[in-house]
Design an enzyme around this catalytic site. Structure first.
Site, short mmCIF file in Angstrom:
data_model
loop_
_atom_site.label_atom_id
_atom_site.label_comp_id
_atom_site.label_asym_id
_atom_site.label_seq_id
_atom_site.Cartn_x
_atom_site.Cartn_y
_atom_site.Cartn_z
NE ARG A 154 84.88 107.61 95.57
CZ ARG A 154 84.99 107.99 96.82
NH1 ARG A 154 85.21 109.24 97.13
NH2 ARG A 154 84.88 107.11 97.80
CD GLU B 33 85.59 109.88 106.81
OE1 GLU B 33 85.67 110.01 105.57
OE2 GLU B 33 85.10 110.75 107.57
O1 LIG Z 1 92.22 108.01 103.38
P1 LIG Z 1 91.24 106.88 103.52
O2 LIG Z 1 90.54 106.85 104.84
O3 LIG Z 1 91.86 105.57 103.17
O4 LIG Z 1 90.07 107.15 102.46
C1 LIG Z 1 90.27 107.57 101.16
C2 LIG Z 1 89.80 106.58 100.16
O5 LIG Z 1 88.40 106.31 100.34
C3 LIG Z 1 87.75 106.40 99.07
O6 LIG Z 1 87.78 105.19 98.39
P2 LIG Z 1 86.82 103.95 98.68
O7 LIG Z 1 87.66 102.87 99.30
O8 LIG Z 1 85.60 104.41 99.39
O9 LIG Z 1 86.51 103.41 97.24
P3 LIG Z 1 85.74 103.94 95.95
O10 LIG Z 1 86.71 104.87 95.25
O11 LIG Z 1 85.53 102.68 95.21
O12 LIG Z 1 84.47 104.64 96.35
C4 LIG Z 1 88.57 107.43 98.33
O13 LIG Z 1 88.37 107.36 96.93
C5 LIG Z 1 89.98 107.09 98.74
O14 LIG Z 1 90.55 106.07 97.94
N1 LIG Z 2 84.28 111.62 103.51
C1 LIG Z 2 84.64 111.03 102.37
N2 LIG Z 2 84.11 111.44 101.21
C2 LIG Z 2 84.48 110.85 100.05
N3 LIG Z 2 85.38 109.87 99.98
C3 LIG Z 2 85.93 109.45 101.12
N4 LIG Z 2 86.84 108.50 101.37
C4 LIG Z 2 87.03 108.44 102.70
N5 LIG Z 2 86.30 109.36 103.34
C5 LIG Z 2 85.59 109.99 102.36
#
Ligand SMILES: O=P(O)(O)OC[C@H]1O[C@H](OP(=O)(O)OP(=O)(O)O)[C@H](O)[C@@H]1O
Ligand SMILES: Nc1ncnc2[nH]cnc12
Length: 182
Positions: free
Chosen positions: A70, A107
């Site tokens: 994202r 998370e």
């Molecule tokens: O602060 P944190 O606990 O590290 O979480 C935040 C991250 O989690 C999500 O990415 P994700 O790894 O789910 O990947 P995606 O964008 O491919 O869905 C979001 O886009 C952040 O990059």
């Molecule tokens: N709660 C949440 N929603 C969307 N993106 C996330 N990345 C980590 N935690 C998330």
């Protein structure tokens, strides 16, 4: 000047909370409706790009880094808005040339992020851009990757920060610019 309050209003109105996804106890912040609305998307990009400018409106960074996946959607247009280059930080095994790698927790799980070793030149100032700051694990790992290249992470700009997970405990002295704190 970007209309920060318009960006915040659009984000509040269009983000969808999805309970218990991808696992029980997590409320997932789905920003896809924000991206699907041209005015909202444009407003949030302008507001994020402001984090890459100084008090006079001059561009103050050399590169914008986005974290897969994202983060890519937001960081690439932010880089274009600032007139500078974009660097993808990818999940493990996706980059074709020599890369630095850092593992981290988020998370809902664990992952490894990578960046091409030559993507950031020594001394370059780098703005990190992502959608959600949750535990802060992704940001800390990305900062480590920037530093391994010899760059300097000057800050992180996100759409929303999950304050109840206390991410600033781990982001430390890295300036955080967020449009919404939840
Ligand atoms: O602060 P944190 O606990 O590290 O979480 C935040 C991250 O989690 C999500 O990415 P994700 O790894 O789910 O990947 P995606 O964008 O491919 O869905 C979001 O886009 C952040 O990059
Ligand atoms: N709660 C949440 N929603 C969307 N993106 C996330 N990345 C980590 N935690 C998330």
């Amino acid at each position: 000047m970007p209309d920060r309050s318009a960006a915040q209003e659009a984000l509040t109105r269009l983000t969808v909370d999805v309970p218990d996804w991808p696992e029980p106890g997590v409320t997932f912040k789905d920003i896809t409706p924000v991206l699907a609305d041209h005015h909202a998307f444009s407003a949030v990009i302008d507001a994020l790009a402001a984090a890459g400018r100084d008090d006079h409106g001059n561009v103050a960074v050399d590169k914008v880094v986005g974290m897969e996946a994202r983060g890519f959607i937001l960081a690439a247009p932010v880089a274009l808005a600032l007139g500078i280059g974009f660097v993808p930080v990818r999940k493990a095994g996706k980059l074709p040339r020599a890369a630095h790698a850092v593992s981290y927790s988020l998370e809902y799980g664990e992952a490894t992020l990578e960046v091409h070793r030559d993507a950031i030149a020594p001394g370059e100032r780098v703005l990190l851009v992502d959608d959600v700051l949750a535990t802060g694990g992704t940001v800390v790992a990305t900062r480590e990757l920037v530093e391994r290249c010899g760059g300097v992470a000057t800050g992180v700009a996100v759409l929303m920060e999950l304050g109840f997970l206390d991410p600033r405990k781990v982001t430390g002295d890295l300036p955080v610019s967020t449009l919404l704190t939840i």
